[in-house]
Design a protein around this motif. Structure first.
Motif, PDB file in Angstrom:
ATOM      1  N   TRP A 151     -20.502  15.186 -27.721  1.00  0.00           N
ATOM      2  CA  TRP A 151     -20.634  15.371 -26.268  1.00  0.00           C
ATOM      3  C   TRP A 151     -19.692  14.461 -25.490  1.00  0.00           C
ATOM      4  O   TRP A 151     -19.198  14.822 -24.414  1.00  0.00           O
ATOM      5  N   MET A 152     -19.406  13.294 -26.023  1.00  0.00           N
ATOM      6  CA  MET A 152     -18.673  12.279 -25.286  1.00  0.00           C
ATOM      7  C   MET A 152     -17.213  12.653 -25.040  1.00  0.00           C
ATOM      8  O   MET A 152     -16.618  12.225 -24.043  1.00  0.00           O
ATOM      9  N   LYS A 153     -16.623  13.423 -25.915  1.00  0.00           N
ATOM     10  CA  LYS A 153     -15.190  13.697 -25.809  1.00  0.00           C
ATOM     11  C   LYS A 153     -14.842  14.422 -24.513  1.00  0.00           C
ATOM     12  O   LYS A 153     -13.976  13.973 -23.745  1.00  0.00           O
ATOM     13  N   LYS A 154     -15.502  15.537 -24.244  1.00  0.00           N
ATOM     14  CA  LYS A 154     -15.209  16.290 -23.032  1.00  0.00           C
ATOM     15  C   LYS A 154     -15.689  15.545 -21.795  1.00  0.00           C
ATOM     16  O   LYS A 154     -15.051  15.587 -20.737  1.00  0.00           O
ATOM     17  N   ALA A 155     -16.799  14.836 -21.925  1.00  0.00           N
ATOM     18  CA  ALA A 155     -17.315  14.049 -20.801  1.00  0.00           C
ATOM     19  C   ALA A 155     -16.320  12.974 -20.388  1.00  0.00           C
ATOM     20  O   ALA A 155     -16.094  12.736 -19.192  1.00  0.00           O
ATOM     21  N   GLU A 156     -15.682  12.344 -21.370  1.00  0.00           N
ATOM     22  CA  GLU A 156     -14.709  11.303 -21.039  1.00  0.00           C
ATOM     23  C   GLU A 156     -13.473  11.899 -20.377  1.00  0.00           C
ATOM     24  O   GLU A 156     -12.922  11.321 -19.428  1.00  0.00           O
ATOM     25  N   GLN A 157     -13.044  13.059 -20.835  1.00  0.00           N
ATOM     26  CA  GLN A 157     -11.923  13.744 -20.180  1.00  0.00           C
ATOM     27  C   GLN A 157     -12.261  14.028 -18.725  1.00  0.00           C
ATOM     28  O   GLN A 157     -11.421  13.859 -17.826  1.00  0.00           O
ATOM     29  N   PHE A 158     -13.499  14.455 -18.484  1.00  0.00           N
ATOM     30  CA  PHE A 158     -13.935  14.725 -17.114  1.00  0.00           C
ATOM     31  C   PHE A 158     -13.900  13.456 -16.269  1.00  0.00           C
ATOM     32  O   PHE A 158     -13.424  13.465 -15.128  1.00  0.00           O
ATOM     33  N   VAL A 159     -14.392  12.343 -16.816  1.00  0.00           N
ATOM     34  CA  VAL A 159     -14.457  11.091 -16.059  1.00  0.00           C
ATOM     35  C   VAL A 159     -13.062  10.615 -15.656  1.00  0.00           C
ATOM     36  O   VAL A 159     -12.818  10.261 -14.495  1.00  0.00           O
ATOM     37  N   TRP A 160     -12.118  10.623 -16.598  1.00  0.00           N
ATOM     38  CA  TRP A 160     -10.768  10.179 -16.242  1.00  0.00           C
ATOM     39  C   TRP A 160     -10.146  11.093 -15.203  1.00  0.00           C
ATOM     40  O   TRP A 160      -9.462  10.626 -14.281  1.00  0.00           O
ATOM     41  N   SER A 161     -10.374  12.383 -15.309  1.00  0.00           N
ATOM     42  CA  SER A 161      -9.804  13.318 -14.336  1.00  0.00           C
ATOM     43  C   SER A 161     -10.438  13.114 -12.957  1.00  0.00           C
ATOM     44  O   SER A 161      -9.767  13.263 -11.930  1.00  0.00           O
ATOM     45  N   GLU A 162     -11.734  12.758 -12.928  1.00  0.00           N
ATOM     46  CA  GLU A 162     -12.397  12.511 -11.648  1.00  0.00           C
ATOM     47  C   GLU A 162     -11.880  11.245 -10.980  1.00  0.00           C
ATOM     48  O   GLU A 162     -11.706  11.201  -9.764  1.00  0.00           O
ATOM     49  N   PHE A 163     -11.649  10.201 -11.759  1.00  0.00           N
ATOM     50  CA  PHE A 163     -11.048   8.998 -11.183  1.00  0.00           C
ATOM     51  C   PHE A 163      -9.718   9.343 -10.516  1.00  0.00           C
ATOM     52  O   PHE A 163      -9.398   8.860  -9.422  1.00  0.00           O
ATOM     53  N   GLU A 164      -8.935  10.166 -11.171  1.00  0.00           N
ATOM     54  CA  GLU A 164      -7.639  10.563 -10.621  1.00  0.00           C
ATOM     55  C   GLU A 164      -7.805  11.420  -9.376  1.00  0.00           C
ATOM     56  O   GLU A 164      -7.051  11.301  -8.411  1.00  0.00           O
ATOM     57  N   ARG A 165      -8.826  12.266  -9.366  1.00  0.00           N
ATOM     58  CA  ARG A 165      -9.006  13.208  -8.263  1.00  0.00           C
ATOM     59  C   ARG A 165      -9.555  12.537  -7.000  1.00  0.00           C
ATOM     60  O   ARG A 165      -9.037  12.746  -5.906  1.00  0.00           O
ATOM     61  N   ILE A 166     -10.586  11.714  -7.162  1.00  0.00           N
ATOM     62  CA  ILE A 166     -11.248  11.203  -5.954  1.00  0.00           C
ATOM     63  C   ILE A 166     -10.565   9.961  -5.391  1.00  0.00           C
ATOM     64  O   ILE A 166     -10.753   9.627  -4.215  1.00  0.00           O
ATOM     65  N   GLN A 167      -9.794   9.258  -6.235  1.00  0.00           N
ATOM     66  CA  GLN A 167      -9.108   8.051  -5.769  1.00  0.00           C
ATOM     67  C   GLN A 167     -10.101   7.104  -5.069  1.00  0.00           C
ATOM     68  O   GLN A 167     -11.077   6.702  -5.652  1.00  0.00           O
ATOM     69  N   ASP A 168      -9.846   6.817  -3.794  1.00  0.00           N
ATOM     70  CA  ASP A 168     -10.663   5.828  -3.083  1.00  0.00           C
ATOM     71  C   ASP A 168     -11.760   6.444  -2.223  1.00  0.00           C
ATOM     72  O   ASP A 168     -12.370   5.765  -1.405  1.00  0.00           O
TER      73      ASP A 168
END
Length: 300
Positions: A151-168
């Motif tokens: 489960w963690m693999k796709k979840a981690e991909q999502f988390v990194w992409s969200e950091f990039e998307r939402i920024q500040d």
């Protein structure tokens, strides 16, 4: 400046006579005898047969339905007192979290209630898509307890992409940022984590996030954070952002904001009863923060 013993005892009495059992048990753990079992039983009183946690674990809703956020709160609380285990995470928590995982790999923040129980209006319009501030702390706790599941693999991909998307965009939320830090502290991807931590520090300092008007009644509450919301102890990742003078000034202001009945107040609550519950949550948070900085006079 420190909180005098007499005022600490007022806060204790407020919690014991007004707060929910979960805050009373947490107070007992942190300030009396370190009893983990009491905290466990208080937390599991909110658990549903589907493995999720509901029943107003956050007092803004009376709905019994399981919510992702409440389930994260349960996980965080058990971790806070040292009761959580790898087996508990895998057996009691992950089946629920896996059942609500979206196609993107993350879990939602909240679900709109299907019942007609009382709740704040924002629950009725909540976006049900995957959220960084629930998925990140779950991943962080999995890493902390040396768990490695598919489960963690796709979840981690999502988390990194969200950091990039939402920024500040959400750094004003002092409830969100500490949950991001749970992941950033424990992830194995240290290079990526350090980049995000650096960006977080820049965003918090450069965007006017820290609310400096201490005459405002909302100082330190949602949307108006102070330094201690981001650095609740000298061990916090973001502690280095703030000068000693800033930390001391905010600690002094916290102490000065105690009410005559011992509470630290909020403006939250859908009833007079839940306003007291929120005050119990806030009072416990303040006491834990003051304890972290050795700002409570010896009381035993």
């Amino acid at each position: 400046m420190i909180l005098p013993k007499s005022d600490f005892l007022k806060a204790r009495d407020f919690i014991l006579t007004n707060a929910r059992m979960i805050e009373r048990r947490l107070f007992e753990f942190h300030f009396v005898n370190g009893d983990m079992e009491g905290v466990f039983h208080a937390v599991y009183a909110y658990r549903n047969p589907d493995g999720g946690f509901g029943h107003g674990m956050e007092p803004d809703t009376a709905s019994p339905e399981s919510q992702p956020l409440f389930s994260i709160m349960a996980l965080e609380t058990l971790d806070e007192v040292g009761y959580l285990t790898k087996e508990m995470i895998l057996n009691d928590f992950m089946p629920y979290f896996e059942s609500i995982t979206t196609e993107k790999g993350g879990i939602p923040w909240m679900f709109r209630p299907k019942s007609n129980y009382p709740c704040e209006e924002h629950f009725k319009t909540v976006k049900e898509w995957a959220a960084l501030s629930t998925t990140a702390p779950l991943l962080g706790i999995l890493e902390k307890y040396k768990i490695d599941i598919p489960w963690m693999k796709k979840a981690e991909q999502f988390v990194w992409s969200e950091f990039e998307r939402i920024q500040d965009k959400h750094v004003f939320c002092y409830l969100c940022v500490p949950r991001w830090l749970t992941f950033l502290e424990h992830t194995k991807s240290r290079e990526n984590a350090e980049k995000i931590i650096h960006s977080l520090k820049k965003w918090i300092l450069n965007n006017g996030i820290i609310f400096e008007d201490k005459t405002d009644k909302g100082w330190g509450l949602y949307g108006k954070p102070h330094s201690l919301n981001y650095a609740h102890s000298s061990q916090s990742i973001l502690y280095s952002l703030f000068t000693k003078e800033t930390i001391e000034s905010d600690l002094k202001e916290l102490i000065n904001r105690q009410k005559n009945d011992g509470r630290w107040d909020t403006w939250y609550g859908i009833s007079e009863g839940t306003k007291l519950e929120w005050a119990g949550i806030q009072t416990l948070w303040v006491l834990k923060t003051l304890k972290n900085f050795n700002k409570i006079e010896k009381y035993i």
